[in-house]
Scaffold this motif. Structure first.
Motif, PDB file in Angstrom:
ATOM      1  N   GLY A  16       2.478  -4.695  15.442  1.00 15.34           N
ATOM      2  CA  GLY A  16       3.333  -4.836  14.265  1.00 15.34           C
ATOM      3  C   GLY A  16       4.681  -4.186  14.475  1.00 15.34           C
ATOM      4  O   GLY A  16       4.888  -3.436  15.424  1.00 15.34           O
ATOM      5  N   THR A  17       5.612  -4.510  13.581  1.00 15.33           N
ATOM      6  CA  THR A  17       6.973  -3.955  13.639  1.00 15.33           C
ATOM      7  C   THR A  17       7.192  -3.063  12.428  1.00 15.33           C
ATOM      8  O   THR A  17       6.938  -3.474  11.284  1.00 15.33           O
ATOM      9  CB  THR A  17       8.022  -5.084  13.648  1.00 15.33           C
ATOM     10  N   ARG A  19       9.012  -1.682   9.564  1.00 13.04           N
ATOM     11  CA  ARG A  19      10.067  -2.331   8.800  1.00 13.04           C
ATOM     12  C   ARG A  19      10.879  -1.380   7.932  1.00 13.04           C
ATOM     13  O   ARG A  19      12.090  -1.472   7.859  1.00 13.04           O
ATOM     14  CB  ARG A  19       9.405  -3.402   7.913  1.00 13.04           C
ATOM     15  N   SER A  20      10.180  -0.431   7.267  1.00 21.26           N
ATOM     16  CA  SER A  20      10.899   0.441   6.331  1.00 21.26           C
ATOM     17  C   SER A  20      10.123   1.732   6.070  1.00 21.26           C
ATOM     18  O   SER A  20       8.949   1.838   6.425  1.00 21.26           O
ATOM     19  CB  SER A  20      11.131  -0.294   5.002  1.00 21.26           C
ATOM     20  N   ILE A  27       6.203   1.259   6.392  1.00 22.53           N
ATOM     21  CA  ILE A  27       5.635  -0.073   6.205  1.00 22.53           C
ATOM     22  C   ILE A  27       5.760  -0.829   7.524  1.00 22.53           C
ATOM     23  O   ILE A  27       6.825  -0.870   8.137  1.00 22.53           O
ATOM     24  CB  ILE A  27       6.374  -0.843   5.079  1.00 22.53           C
ATOM     25  N   ASP A  29       5.109  -4.502   9.489  1.00 19.55           N
ATOM     26  CA  ASP A  29       4.895  -5.942   9.343  1.00 19.55           C
ATOM     27  C   ASP A  29       3.888  -6.395  10.399  1.00 19.55           C
ATOM     28  O   ASP A  29       4.156  -6.330  11.593  1.00 19.55           O
ATOM     29  CB  ASP A  29       6.229  -6.674   9.528  1.00 19.55           C
ATOM     30  N   ASP A  31       1.965  -9.691  11.294  1.00 18.57           N
ATOM     31  CA  ASP A  31       1.836 -11.143  11.077  1.00 18.57           C
ATOM     32  C   ASP A  31       2.245 -11.556   9.662  1.00 18.57           C
ATOM     33  O   ASP A  31       1.556 -12.358   9.006  1.00 18.57           O
ATOM     34  CB  ASP A  31       0.399 -11.608  11.362  1.00 18.57           C
ATOM     35  N   GLY A  32       3.338 -10.995   9.163  1.00 18.76           N
ATOM     36  CA  GLY A  32       3.850 -11.381   7.849  1.00 18.76           C
ATOM     37  C   GLY A  32       3.228 -10.642   6.680  1.00 18.76           C
ATOM     38  O   GLY A  32       3.602 -10.875   5.523  1.00 18.76           O
ATOM     39  N   VAL A  33       2.279  -9.753   6.935  1.00 19.25           N
ATOM     40  CA  VAL A  33       1.640  -8.959   5.869  1.00 19.25           C
ATOM     41  C   VAL A  33       2.029  -7.499   6.058  1.00 19.25           C
ATOM     42  O   VAL A  33       2.040  -6.984   7.174  1.00 19.25           O
ATOM     43  CB  VAL A  33       0.097  -9.121   5.921  1.00 19.25           C
ATOM     44  N   ASP A  34       2.366  -6.823   4.944  1.00 16.23           N
ATOM     45  CA  ASP A  34       2.734  -5.407   5.006  1.00 16.23           C
ATOM     46  C   ASP A  34       1.499  -4.529   5.177  1.00 16.23           C
ATOM     47  O   ASP A  34       0.516  -4.674   4.440  1.00 16.23           O
ATOM     48  CB  ASP A  34       3.458  -4.982   3.720  1.00 16.23           C
ATOM     49  N   ASP A  55      12.321  -0.682  13.013  1.00 23.64           N
ATOM     50  CA  ASP A  55      12.615  -1.917  13.762  1.00 23.64           C
ATOM     51  C   ASP A  55      12.004  -1.936  15.161  1.00 23.64           C
ATOM     52  O   ASP A  55      12.400  -2.748  15.996  1.00 23.64           O
ATOM     53  CB  ASP A  55      14.135  -2.173  13.860  1.00 23.64           C
ATOM     54  N   SER A  57       8.524  -2.278  17.625  1.00 18.99           N
ATOM     55  CA  SER A  57       7.173  -2.858  17.621  1.00 18.99           C
ATOM     56  C   SER A  57       6.225  -1.970  18.430  1.00 18.99           C
ATOM     57  O   SER A  57       6.597  -1.475  19.492  1.00 18.99           O
ATOM     58  CB  SER A  57       7.196  -4.263  18.219  1.00 18.99           C
TER      59      SER A  57
END
Length: 197
Positions: A16-17, A19-20, A27, A29, A31-34, A55, A57
């Motif tokens: 995952g990456t 994000r914030s 948080i 990401d 596969d598009g889910v937090d 930012d 991974s």
């Protein structure tokens, strides 16, 4: 969410990456889910500035999936610890008394230095650093320094390794009579005073 449930399970590894930042963690990401990464689970050592992780991974271990709340809790720390434990086991299986190994000084204490042997810490005791007298290990080594050390002993039960630095250099006492023959005059420096008995 259904795709996440079918693909990942608790204890599994996800990529995952970050994000914030949020209160108490970050948080991620997946596969598009937090997913939530608690602050205590970012790294093996405390993270004082999480901004450096934004930012980026990474791989994470899934700690908990709650279908009711539709949330995922992940840990980077647990994954690192698991891999470090595997590395330590592998190293303990190959390390032997008498081997020369490369390591990096991790920590210095009054009684010696702890050397990271790439996954396993060994103790380089102050008495095994030099044939001469030293007052503190920092006279011989610095934190972060790369060293080649000799494995003096391996305690498999306690997972402890004793290291030596002086042992693969000749002991100056072995040829003391040849170096300082009886009757020769020498110049010396007083380095220590002891009471006469």
């Amino acid at each position: 969410w259904d795709a996440i449930l079918s693909k990942y399970t608790e204890g599994g590894v996800v990529t995952g990456t970050i994000r914030s930042k949020v209160r108490g963690g970050l948080i991620v990401d997946v596969d598009g889910v937090d997913a939530f990464l608690p602050g205590s689970q970012v790294d093996v050592s405390p993270v004082h500035d999480p901004d450096g992780f934004l930012d980026q991974s990474f791989e994470f271990k899934v700690i908990k999936i709650s279908n009711e709340r539709r949330n995922i809790i992940v840990s980077r720390r647990e994954l690192i610890e698991d891999r470090m434990a595997d590395k330590k086991r592998d190293l303990l299986g190959t390390i032997e008394k008498g081997q020369l190994r490369n390591g990096r000084v991790k920590n210095i204490t009054d009684f010696g230095a702890f050397v990271d042997l790439d996954g396993l810490d060994g103790l380089l005791h102050i008495t095994d650093m030099s044939w001469g007298r030293i007052k503190h290990p920092s006279e011989m080594v610095k934190v972060g320094q790369e060293l080649e050390v000799l494995i003096l002993d391996v305690d498999m039960d306690r997972e402890r390794v004793s290291l030596g630095l002086k042992q693969y250099t000749p002991n100056p006492w072995d040829n003391i009579e040849g170096t300082f023959p009886v009757g020769n005059r020498l110049h010396g420096k007083v380095v220590n005073l002891v009471p006469y008995r």
